[in-house]
Write a protein that holds these residues in place. Structure first.
Motif, PDB file in Angstrom:
ATOM      1  N   HIS A   1      59.790 140.334  26.575  1.00 49.17           N
ATOM      2  CA  HIS A   1      59.851 141.044  27.850  1.00 49.17           C
ATOM      3  C   HIS A   1      60.574 142.387  27.737  1.00 49.17           C
ATOM      4  CE1 HIS A   1      59.899 141.566  32.153  1.00 49.17           C
ATOM      5  NE2 HIS A   1      61.198 141.395  32.269  1.00 49.17           N
TER       6      HIS A   1
ATOM      7  N   GLY B   1      58.096 137.818  31.013  1.00 51.96           N
ATOM      8  CA  GLY B   1      58.339 138.330  32.354  1.00 51.96           C
ATOM      9  C   GLY B   1      57.073 138.767  33.048  1.00 51.96           C
ATOM     10  N   VAL B   2      57.271 139.326  34.235  1.00 56.14           N
ATOM     11  CA  VAL B   2      56.154 139.803  35.036  1.00 56.14           C
ATOM     12  C   VAL B   2      55.815 141.260  34.690  1.00 56.14           C
ATOM     13  CG1 VAL B   2      55.387 140.308  37.394  1.00 56.14           C
ATOM     14  CG2 VAL B   2      56.691 138.218  36.932  1.00 56.14           C
ATOM     15  N   LEU B   3      56.835 142.107  34.735  1.00 61.00           N
ATOM     16  CA  LEU B   3      56.590 143.548  34.626  1.00 61.00           C
ATOM     17  C   LEU B   3      56.585 144.026  33.176  1.00 61.00           C
ATOM     18  CD1 LEU B   3      58.832 144.570  37.664  1.00 61.00           C
ATOM     19  CD2 LEU B   3      56.353 144.221  37.639  1.00 61.00           C
TER      20      LEU B   3
ATOM     21  N   HIS C   1      67.512 135.896  31.878  1.00 65.24           N
ATOM     22  CA  HIS C   1      66.225 136.037  32.561  1.00 65.24           C
ATOM     23  C   HIS C   1      65.346 134.888  32.088  1.00 65.24           C
ATOM     24  CE1 HIS C   1      62.227 138.266  33.125  1.00 65.24           C
ATOM     25  NE2 HIS C   1      61.945 137.433  32.140  1.00 65.24           N
TER      26      HIS C   1
ATOM     27  N   HIS D   1      61.794 132.743  33.657  1.00 63.57           N
ATOM     28  CA  HIS D   1      60.843 132.307  34.688  1.00 63.57           C
ATOM     29  C   HIS D   1      60.355 130.892  34.404  1.00 63.57           C
ATOM     30  CE1 HIS D   1      60.197 136.104  36.882  1.00 63.57           C
ATOM     31  NE2 HIS D   1      60.233 136.724  35.718  1.00 63.57           N
TER      32      HIS D   1
ATOM     33  N   HIS E   1      65.896 134.848  38.157  1.00 65.21           N
ATOM     34  CA  HIS E   1      64.500 134.600  38.586  1.00 65.21           C
ATOM     35  C   HIS E   1      64.258 133.098  38.810  1.00 65.21           C
ATOM     36  CE1 HIS E   1      64.018 138.778  37.599  1.00 65.21           C
ATOM     37  NE2 HIS E   1      64.268 138.555  36.327  1.00 65.21           N
TER      38      HIS E   1
ATOM     39  N   ASP F   1      65.429 136.441  42.693  1.00 64.66           N
ATOM     40  CA  ASP F   1      65.062 137.693  43.386  1.00 64.66           C
ATOM     41  C   ASP F   1      63.870 137.460  44.310  1.00 64.66           C
ATOM     42  OD1 ASP F   1      63.613 137.093  41.069  1.00 64.66           O
ATOM     43  OD2 ASP F   1      62.963 139.165  40.804  1.00 64.66           O
TER      44      ASP F   1
ATOM     45  N   ILE G   1      56.298 144.177  45.143  1.00 65.28           N
ATOM     46  CA  ILE G   1      55.409 144.336  43.980  1.00 65.28           C
ATOM     47  C   ILE G   1      53.945 144.235  44.420  1.00 65.28           C
ATOM     48  CG2 ILE G   1      54.673 143.288  41.792  1.00 65.28           C
ATOM     49  CD1 ILE G   1      57.648 142.488  41.365  1.00 65.28           C
TER      50      ILE G   1
ATOM     51  N   GLU H   1      52.337 138.393  38.754  1.00 66.70           N
ATOM     52  CA  GLU H   1      53.170 138.311  39.956  1.00 66.70           C
ATOM     53  C   GLU H   1      52.602 137.269  40.928  1.00 66.70           C
ATOM     54  OE1 GLU H   1      56.209 139.492  40.618  1.00 66.70           O
ATOM     55  OE2 GLU H   1      56.065 138.352  42.482  1.00 66.70           O
TER      56      GLU H   1
ATOM     57  N   GLN I   1      58.154 130.718  43.029  1.00 65.56           N
ATOM     58  CA  GLN I   1      59.579 131.046  42.912  1.00 65.56           C
ATOM     59  C   GLN I   1      60.312 130.707  44.210  1.00 65.56           C
ATOM     60  OE1 GLN I   1      60.723 135.202  42.828  1.00 65.56           O
ATOM     61  NE2 GLN I   1      62.475 134.780  41.504  1.00 65.56           N
TER      62      GLN I   1
ATOM     63  N   ASP J   1      67.192 142.241  41.897  1.00 62.43           N
ATOM     64  CA  ASP J   1      66.341 143.063  41.016  1.00 62.43           C
ATOM     65  C   ASP J   1      66.094 144.451  41.609  1.00 62.43           C
ATOM     66  OD1 ASP J   1      65.260 143.222  38.497  1.00 62.43           O
ATOM     67  OD2 ASP J   1      63.509 141.973  38.897  1.00 62.43           O
TER      68      ASP J   1
END
Ligand code: ARG
Length: 451
Positions: free
Chosen positions: A183, A230-232, A265, A267, A285, A307, A314, A331, A338, A357
């Motif tokens: 990530h 991660g997402v981003l 971090h 998820h 997260h 978050d 997003i 996402e 989440q 975040d």
């Protein structure tokens, strides 16, 4: 990097050359001049997150940067010296300054490719103070910043501490530790594309240990580790583990040796459990947290810093900002889950600290998350506790922030209205004092008057 050692003579010549310059330095540390005055803050309602109560007709006696006394207005007034400045918030609700345990205050949401390829950490360093001020003016007098490029967060923290720049008290993690391809890496591009800037990439126990030593050497207050995807970022999975149990154990042990806590971090369910077993202080997260993870977090006293506002922003803005479809799809996979898992964790009694975040969405909007926390299982008082006493405990700063109590920093905010009835009033903080200095006041009609 090699460092040449200067002989003593050269050093003293250097010192002689430097001293006259610093003597003329034009930058005066304005806010560092600690106000020595005594201030009485009248609080119509005063929220005490430690007791979980709200008292009426209270007053706070502030001396310099600290709180000296808190109690019924009549009693406190009797102890204030004549001429003490009075701040009349008797029509407002007064609370301790808020704490956001998950920010990226050095960067703002922006165009994906612009930010990746046309900007450097220097761009962040130039603008970060603007975001710090917005955060402070939103009532967040303390933040735990969990990821910045190079050492921009260290520089910002130091500038705030010296009083040159206005902003919240900061704990900083510097660059998050990441596996190669994880990530914290730049993924999805040609192998001929190389970024020369420093990073938190470290693989295996030895590299991890030396990276942590290096980050702490240059100013990290805590260590952030990217335990899962991660997402981003452009790796495939959103929740897959990216460090082994052995590596995560090493992160926590090495950080602890230097007296530092670890924020992970994570998820995915497996990554969360590895991080908790390793002994991290908080899971960030926590999107796909399962029942075993909840049980482990309770057993170990691990904080969940979720978050749960982020998803709204997003999904509303990131397509327009040019983020690849893959990221938007990720996402969509975690956003709702989440929130549901946050609720499960709350109901099971997992410790919750407030973290947003910020930086993924605009700075200063931090308090928008309160409404989501209330919608997903917390009472307004519990949401306020997450952002005050709990957050202070997570940071290891329970002795100085998170409550309006004698001996603590005079970090005090106020809102019109009652956040226990309607938590969204915290999105409109009208009064902010940090360390005894008023940084914002739109509540007391012309500010203050002499007693
Ligand atoms: N920085 C996080 C990541 O990229 C943001 C996750 C945002 N989404 C969410 N539902 N909280 O993984």
């Amino acid at each position: 990097m090699t460092r040449s050692v200067l002989p003593a003579a050269a050093l003293s010549a250097l010192a002689a050359a430097v001293v006259p310059l610093t003597a003329q330095a034009p930058v005066a540390p304005a806010a560092a001049a600690v106000p020595s005055v005594t201030v009485v803050i009248k609080a119509g309602r005063l929220v005490d997150p430690r007791a979980g109560t709200t008292l009426t007709n209270q007053a706070i006696l502030v001396e310099g940067e600290r709180i000296k006394e808190v109690g019924p207005a009549s009693a406190v007034a009797g102890h204030a010296p004549a001429g003490a400045r009075v701040i009349d918030l008797s029509g407002a609700t007064v609370l301790p300054g808020l704490i956001d345990c998950h920010t990226h205050v050095t960067s703002d949401p922006g165009d994906y490719y612009q930010q990746l390829f046309r900007q450097s950490p220097i761009d962040q360093a130039v603008v970060a103070h603007v975001f710090a001020k917005r955060t402070l003016e939103a009532g967040f007098t303390t933040i735990r910043n969990v990821g910045a490029d190079e050492f921009v967060d260290v520089a910002l923290r130091n500038a705030i501490n010296s009083g040159v720049v206005a902003g919240p008290r900061m704990q900083v993690s510097t660059m998050p530790l990441s596996a190669t391809g994880g990530h914290g890496d730049v993924n999805g591009f040609s192998p001929y594309l190389r970024f020369e800037q420093a990073s938190g990439i470290a693989n295996g126990v030895d590299e991890i240990r030396s990276k942590i030593r290096w980050e702490i050497k240059y100013g990290a207050d805590l260590i952030k580790v990217l335990a899962s995807a991660g997402v981003l970022s452009e790796e495939e999975s959103v929740g897959a583990p990216q460090y082994s149990q052995e590596e995560l154990n090493a992160v926590v042990q090495e950080a602890a040796m230097w007296g530092k806590k670890v924020a992970a971090h994570a998820h995915g369910a497996e990554a969360i459990k590895r991080a908790v077993r390793a002994g991290v202080a908080s899971v960030e997260h926590g999107s796909l947290l399962d029942d075993e993870g909840i049980r482990l977090m309770k057993e170990r006293g691990t904080y969940l810093v979720a978050d749960i506002y982020n998803d709204d922003y997003i999904l509303a803005e990131y397509t327009r900002l040019g983020y690849p479809q893959k990221i938007i799809d990720k996402e969509r996979q975690v956003g709702r889950l989440q929130r549901e898992n946050f609720k499960k964790a709350v109901q099971a009694g997992v410790k919750i600290a407030f973290g947003t975040d910020a930086g993924v969405y605009p700075h200063g909007w931090n308090a928008k998350q309160f409404a989501h926390m209330v919608r997903w299982g917390l009472t307004p008082m519990q949401a306020i506790q997450a952002a005050t006493v709990n957050a202070a405990d997570l940071l290891g700063w329970a002795d100085r922030v998170g409550a309006v109590e004698p001996g603590k920093f005079a970090d005090v905010i106020a809102v019109a209205g009652d956040p226990l009835q309607d938590v969204t009033v915290l999105e409109h903080v009208g009064f902010v004092m940090k360390g005894g200095a008023v940084v914002k006041d739109s509540l007391t009609a012309g500010g203050t008057h002499a007693r």
